[in-house]
Scaffold this motif. Structure first.
Motif, PDB file in Angstrom:
ATOM      1  N   GLY A   1       9.821 -10.429   3.286  1.00  0.00           N
ATOM      2  CA  GLY A   1       9.201  -9.123   3.114  1.00  0.00           C
ATOM      3  C   GLY A   1       7.715  -9.181   2.858  1.00  0.00           C
ATOM      4  N   LEU A   2       7.165 -10.391   2.656  1.00  0.00           N
ATOM      5  CA  LEU A   2       5.727 -10.556   2.468  1.00  0.00           C
ATOM      6  C   LEU A   2       5.206 -11.592   3.461  1.00  0.00           C
ATOM      7  CD1 LEU A   2       5.568 -10.715  -1.443  1.00  0.00           C
ATOM      8  CD2 LEU A   2       5.066  -8.729   0.014  1.00  0.00           C
ATOM      9  N   HIS A   3       3.917 -11.527   3.752  1.00  0.00           N
ATOM     10  CA  HIS A   3       3.301 -12.514   4.640  1.00  0.00           C
ATOM     11  C   HIS A   3       2.666 -13.664   3.873  1.00  0.00           C
ATOM     12  CE1 HIS A   3       2.742  -9.399   8.109  1.00  0.00           C
ATOM     13  NE2 HIS A   3       3.873 -10.061   8.220  1.00  0.00           N
ATOM     14  N   TYR A   4       2.022 -13.336   2.750  1.00  0.00           N
ATOM     15  CA  TYR A   4       1.256 -14.350   2.034  1.00  0.00           C
ATOM     16  C   TYR A   4       1.278 -14.030   0.551  1.00  0.00           C
ATOM     17  CZ  TYR A   4      -2.604 -17.514   0.833  1.00  0.00           C
ATOM     18  OH  TYR A   4      -3.361 -18.522   0.287  1.00  0.00           O
ATOM     19  N   ALA A   5       2.069 -14.780  -0.199  1.00  0.00           N
ATOM     20  CA  ALA A   5       2.178 -14.543  -1.641  1.00  0.00           C
ATOM     21  C   ALA A   5       2.368 -15.875  -2.369  1.00  0.00           C
ATOM     22  CB  ALA A   5       3.338 -13.593  -1.940  1.00  0.00           C
ATOM     23  N   PRO A   6       1.339 -16.741  -2.349  1.00  0.00           N
ATOM     24  CA  PRO A   6       1.445 -18.018  -3.049  1.00  0.00           C
ATOM     25  C   PRO A   6       1.445 -17.811  -4.566  1.00  0.00           C
ATOM     26  CG  PRO A   6      -0.785 -17.694  -2.281  1.00  0.00           C
ATOM     27  CD  PRO A   6       0.019 -16.553  -1.739  1.00  0.00           C
TER      28      PRO A   6
ATOM     29  N   VAL B   1      -2.318  -6.557   0.114  1.00  0.00           N
ATOM     30  CA  VAL B   1      -3.326  -5.662  -0.471  1.00  0.00           C
ATOM     31  C   VAL B   1      -2.879  -4.213  -0.328  1.00  0.00           C
ATOM     32  CG1 VAL B   1      -5.692  -4.803  -0.218  1.00  0.00           C
ATOM     33  CG2 VAL B   1      -5.246  -7.262  -0.172  1.00  0.00           C
ATOM     34  N   ALA B   2      -2.283  -3.875   0.814  1.00  0.00           N
ATOM     35  CA  ALA B   2      -1.786  -2.506   1.003  1.00  0.00           C
ATOM     36  C   ALA B   2      -0.717  -2.172  -0.029  1.00  0.00           C
ATOM     37  CB  ALA B   2      -1.231  -2.344   2.415  1.00  0.00           C
ATOM     38  N   LEU B   3       0.176  -3.101  -0.288  1.00  0.00           N
ATOM     39  CA  LEU B   3       1.244  -2.852  -1.252  1.00  0.00           C
ATOM     40  C   LEU B   3       0.704  -2.828  -2.684  1.00  0.00           C
ATOM     41  CD1 LEU B   3       4.112  -5.002   0.284  1.00  0.00           C
ATOM     42  CD2 LEU B   3       3.723  -2.540   0.510  1.00  0.00           C
ATOM     43  N   LEU B   4      -0.302  -3.654  -2.974  1.00  0.00           N
ATOM     44  CA  LEU B   4      -0.934  -3.609  -4.290  1.00  0.00           C
ATOM     45  C   LEU B   4      -1.463  -2.205  -4.565  1.00  0.00           C
ATOM     46  CD1 LEU B   4      -2.269  -4.975  -6.840  1.00  0.00           C
ATOM     47  CD2 LEU B   4      -4.286  -5.296  -5.381  1.00  0.00           C
ATOM     48  N   ALA B   5      -2.179  -1.658  -3.606  1.00  0.00           N
ATOM     49  CA  ALA B   5      -2.744  -0.317  -3.798  1.00  0.00           C
ATOM     50  C   ALA B   5      -1.641   0.712  -3.957  1.00  0.00           C
ATOM     51  CB  ALA B   5      -3.648   0.034  -2.618  1.00  0.00           C
ATOM     52  N   ARG B   6      -0.635   0.633  -3.119  1.00  0.00           N
ATOM     53  CA  ARG B   6       0.440   1.630  -3.195  1.00  0.00           C
ATOM     54  C   ARG B   6       1.172   1.546  -4.536  1.00  0.00           C
ATOM     55  NH1 ARG B   6       3.549   5.227  -0.005  1.00  0.00           N
ATOM     56  NH2 ARG B   6       4.802   6.280  -1.578  1.00  0.00           N
ATOM     57  N   LEU B   7       1.383   0.337  -5.051  1.00  0.00           N
ATOM     58  CA  LEU B   7       2.040   0.178  -6.343  1.00  0.00           C
ATOM     59  C   LEU B   7       1.162   0.674  -7.489  1.00  0.00           C
ATOM     60  CD1 LEU B   7       3.740  -3.294  -5.827  1.00  0.00           C
ATOM     61  CD2 LEU B   7       4.877  -1.067  -5.973  1.00  0.00           C
ATOM     62  N   CYS B   8      -0.141   0.792  -7.234  1.00  0.00           N
ATOM     63  CA  CYS B   8      -1.050   1.399  -8.209  1.00  0.00           C
ATOM     64  C   CYS B   8      -1.199   2.894  -7.968  1.00  0.00           C
ATOM     65  CB  CYS B   8      -2.417   0.715  -8.137  1.00  0.00           C
ATOM     66  SG  CYS B   8      -2.434  -0.974  -8.758  1.00  0.00           S
TER      67      CYS B   8
ATOM     68  N   ASN C   1      -2.826  -4.328  17.405  1.00  0.00           N
ATOM     69  CA  ASN C   1      -1.888  -4.369  18.520  1.00  0.00           C
ATOM     70  C   ASN C   1      -0.874  -5.492  18.292  1.00  0.00           C
ATOM     71  OD1 ASN C   1      -0.965  -3.325  20.963  1.00  0.00           O
ATOM     72  ND2 ASN C   1      -3.017  -3.326  21.865  1.00  0.00           N
ATOM     73  N   GLY C   2       0.113  -5.558  19.146  1.00  0.00           N
ATOM     74  CA  GLY C   2       1.114  -6.609  19.026  1.00  0.00           C
ATOM     75  C   GLY C   2       2.446  -6.081  18.533  1.00  0.00           C
ATOM     76  N   ILE C   3       3.385  -6.984  18.388  1.00  0.00           N
ATOM     77  CA  ILE C   3       4.748  -6.639  17.970  1.00  0.00           C
ATOM     78  C   ILE C   3       4.797  -6.683  16.447  1.00  0.00           C
ATOM     79  CG2 ILE C   3       7.196  -7.218  18.194  1.00  0.00           C
ATOM     80  CD1 ILE C   3       6.436  -8.691  20.816  1.00  0.00           C
ATOM     81  N   ARG C   4       4.669  -5.543  15.806  1.00  0.00           N
ATOM     82  CA  ARG C   4       4.558  -5.462  14.341  1.00  0.00           C
ATOM     83  C   ARG C   4       5.831  -4.869  13.734  1.00  0.00           C
ATOM     84  NH1 ARG C   4      -0.497  -8.071  13.151  1.00  0.00           N
ATOM     85  NH2 ARG C   4      -1.547  -8.029  15.166  1.00  0.00           N
ATOM     86  N   THR C   5       6.956  -5.353  14.196  1.00  0.00           N
ATOM     87  CA  THR C   5       8.229  -4.808  13.702  1.00  0.00           C
ATOM     88  C   THR C   5       8.873  -5.703  12.653  1.00  0.00           C
ATOM     89  OG1 THR C   5       9.363  -5.825  15.589  1.00  0.00           O
ATOM     90  CG2 THR C   5       8.680  -3.529  15.836  1.00  0.00           C
ATOM     91  N   ASP C   6       8.172  -6.720  12.171  1.00  0.00           N
ATOM     92  CA  ASP C   6       8.696  -7.581  11.121  1.00  0.00           C
ATOM     93  C   ASP C   6       8.755  -6.796   9.811  1.00  0.00           C
ATOM     94  OD1 ASP C   6       5.721  -7.863  11.567  1.00  0.00           O
ATOM     95  OD2 ASP C   6       5.879  -8.724   9.564  1.00  0.00           O
TER      96      ASP C   6
ATOM     97  N   HIS D   1       5.324  -5.859   7.901  1.00  0.00           N
ATOM     98  CA  HIS D   1       4.556  -4.796   8.542  1.00  0.00           C
ATOM     99  C   HIS D   1       5.268  -3.446   8.416  1.00  0.00           C
ATOM    100  CE1 HIS D   1       1.920  -7.721  10.777  1.00  0.00           C
ATOM    101  NE2 HIS D   1       1.064  -6.748  10.483  1.00  0.00           N
ATOM    102  N   ARG D   2       6.571  -3.448   8.566  1.00  0.00           N
ATOM    103  CA  ARG D   2       7.309  -2.185   8.429  1.00  0.00           C
ATOM    104  C   ARG D   2       7.097  -1.575   7.037  1.00  0.00           C
ATOM    105  NH1 ARG D   2      11.002  -0.372  11.915  1.00  0.00           N
ATOM    106  NH2 ARG D   2      11.563  -1.652  13.712  1.00  0.00           N
ATOM    107  N   LEU D   3       7.169  -2.418   6.019  1.00  0.00           N
ATOM    108  CA  LEU D   3       6.997  -1.925   4.659  1.00  0.00           C
ATOM    109  C   LEU D   3       5.586  -1.369   4.452  1.00  0.00           C
ATOM    110  CD1 LEU D   3       8.080  -1.560   1.807  1.00  0.00           C
ATOM    111  CD2 LEU D   3       7.463  -3.946   1.333  1.00  0.00           C
ATOM    112  N   ALA D   4       4.572  -2.110   4.920  1.00  0.00           N
ATOM    113  CA  ALA D   4       3.193  -1.658   4.729  1.00  0.00           C
ATOM    114  C   ALA D   4       2.913  -0.389   5.529  1.00  0.00           C
ATOM    115  CB  ALA D   4       2.225  -2.763   5.142  1.00  0.00           C
ATOM    116  N   TYR D   5       3.371  -0.350   6.782  1.00  0.00           N
ATOM    117  CA  TYR D   5       3.129   0.833   7.613  1.00  0.00           C
ATOM    118  C   TYR D   5       3.874   2.049   7.069  1.00  0.00           C
ATOM    119  CZ  TYR D   5       0.876  -1.948  11.341  1.00  0.00           C
ATOM    120  OH  TYR D   5       0.022  -2.740  12.065  1.00  0.00           O
ATOM    121  N   ASP D   6       5.105   1.820   6.615  1.00  0.00           N
ATOM    122  CA  ASP D   6       5.873   2.937   6.042  1.00  0.00           C
ATOM    123  C   ASP D   6       5.205   3.479   4.785  1.00  0.00           C
ATOM    124  OD1 ASP D   6       7.772   2.776   8.041  1.00  0.00           O
ATOM    125  OD2 ASP D   6       9.234   1.675   6.834  1.00  0.00           O
ATOM    126  N   SER D   7       4.582   2.607   4.008  1.00  0.00           N
ATOM    127  CA  SER D   7       4.008   3.019   2.726  1.00  0.00           C
ATOM    128  C   SER D   7       2.650   3.699   2.883  1.00  0.00           C
ATOM    129  CB  SER D   7       3.849   1.806   1.802  1.00  0.00           C
ATOM    130  OG  SER D   7       2.814   0.948   2.245  1.00  0.00           O
TER     131      SER D   7
END
Length: 354
Positions: free
Chosen positions: A68-73, A106-113, A123-128, A131-137
């Motif tokens: 559900g995340l791309h980069y969360a070390p 970063v998008a989810l950080l802002a939304r959670l705030c 562009n591209g196939i952003r159905t992962d 991306h779905r979570l960020a675009y929906d939010s």
């Protein structure tokens, strides 16, 4: 009514995200706060307030990124410092919105705030899932290209909240005023990584001795590689407009910023789709070729293919770009950001003032 503050996050990879933010910032009524760990270019950026973020890279702990995340070390001090700066800004600049170009986290950080977000849509196939979570939010998405280059409406789950701004470029030149120099090729190498090597360029130039090749970007001479006389390595050129405008053919990636520059400078263009996540450049280049605006090469062509390829590219009608550059994409994006920001906060601000 207090104005809604606009923050803008620009990813550090390559130079395109920051460049796009600066172009949009010129048309906003009030300077946005630009967050990035990338340096600002040397030219004037007085139309933005810059907040330099700590890098989000380093030696992280060995924990996998959750689904559900791309980069969360974990274990990177820079991440808590950069997110802390953004959260402090949210508190100080309330009410605010954040434009995100690009980062799911970063998008989810802002939304959670509780901060409304406007995402730059690539562009591209952003159905992962991320991306779905960020675009929906997000309250809205901005696509920095014409609708003709986007997904088909029937395949677009977010079409209803996407604003297609048109191309966003540092150039706004009308049709080229000078004829192209015959038998000239300019190769534009960006800062986001490339498949093109000096050996590739030398082989192509040798295969086309009647053509003059110029290479703009971070390709350096190499004592181990003998360059032919018809190949010039110009290095990083701060403003390549004249080189691109005067070339008969331009070879470049299919990234958003390069495509926008090709459009505004009316270039006959060979789109080299660099390997990027989600097939972003492949889908863009395929669409450009279908529209007759460019030729698409999924890989650097072998040397014997170049003579015929340059002849085909010479037959492209550069006036085809005219239909896609009638308006400023940066101005359209800025007006959309302001309208979306005001609308997102209208109800809450009115209630608080009543």
């Amino acid at each position: 009514m207090r104005k809604v503050s606009i923050g803008y996050y620009a990813h550090h990879h390559g130079s395109g995200h920051v460049s796009r933010a600066l172009q949009i910032g010129r048309f906003l009524d009030h300077p946005p706060t630009l967050f990035s760990s990338a340096p600002l270019p040397d030219h004037d950026a007085s139309h933005v307030t810059f907040c330099r973020l700590d890098p989000d890279t380093g030696n992280a702990l060995a924990n996998p990124t959750p689904h559900g995340l791309h980069y969360a070390p974990t274990g990177l001090r820079g991440i808590v410092e950069r997110t802390g700066r953004m959260v402090d800004w949210f508190r100080a600049q309330w009410p605010c919105v954040l434009v995100v170009d690009v980062s799911v986290e970063v998008a989810l950080l802002a939304r959670l705030c509780a901060v409304p977000t406007i995402l730059i849509r690539q562009n591209g196939i952003r159905t992962d899932a991320p991306h779905r979570l960020a675009y929906d939010s997000a309250v809205a998405l901005l696509a920095p290209f014409p609708a003709a280059l986007g997904a088909k409406p029937e395949d677009d789950a977010w079409g209803g909240k996407t604003v297609f701004t048109g191309f966003i470029s540092r150039y706004s030149t009308p049709a080229r005023t000078l004829p192209a120099a015959p038998n000239t090729v300019s190769v534009l190498i960006g800062h986001g990584g490339t498949m093109v090597t000096l050996a590739d360029l030398c082989a192509a130039a040798r295969a086309t001795p009647a053509w003059r090749w110029s290479v703009l970007g971070p390709i350096a001479p190499d004592s181990a590689v003998s360059c032919p006389a018809n190949l010039d390595l110009l290095g990083i050129v701060p403003d390549p407009a004249e080189h691109l405008r005067r070339a008969q053919i331009v070879v470049g990636s299919a990234g958003d910023n390069v495509v926008a520059e090709m459009a505004y400078l009316r270039c006959r263009y060979i789109a080299l789709s660099e390997p990027r996540p989600f097939d972003e450049q492949i889908l863009t280049a395929q669409t450009l070729e279908r529209l007759g605006l460019a030729l698409h090469c999924p890989d650097w062509p072998v040397a014997p293919a170049w003579p015929a390829l340059l002849q085909r590219a010479s037959a492209l009608d550069a006036s085809g770009w005219n239909a896609f550059t009638a308006q400023s994409g940066a101005e359209t994006a800025a007006r959309a950001i302001q309208a979306i920001s005001d609308q997102a906060w209208k109800h809450g601000i009115e209630n608080r003032q009543s």
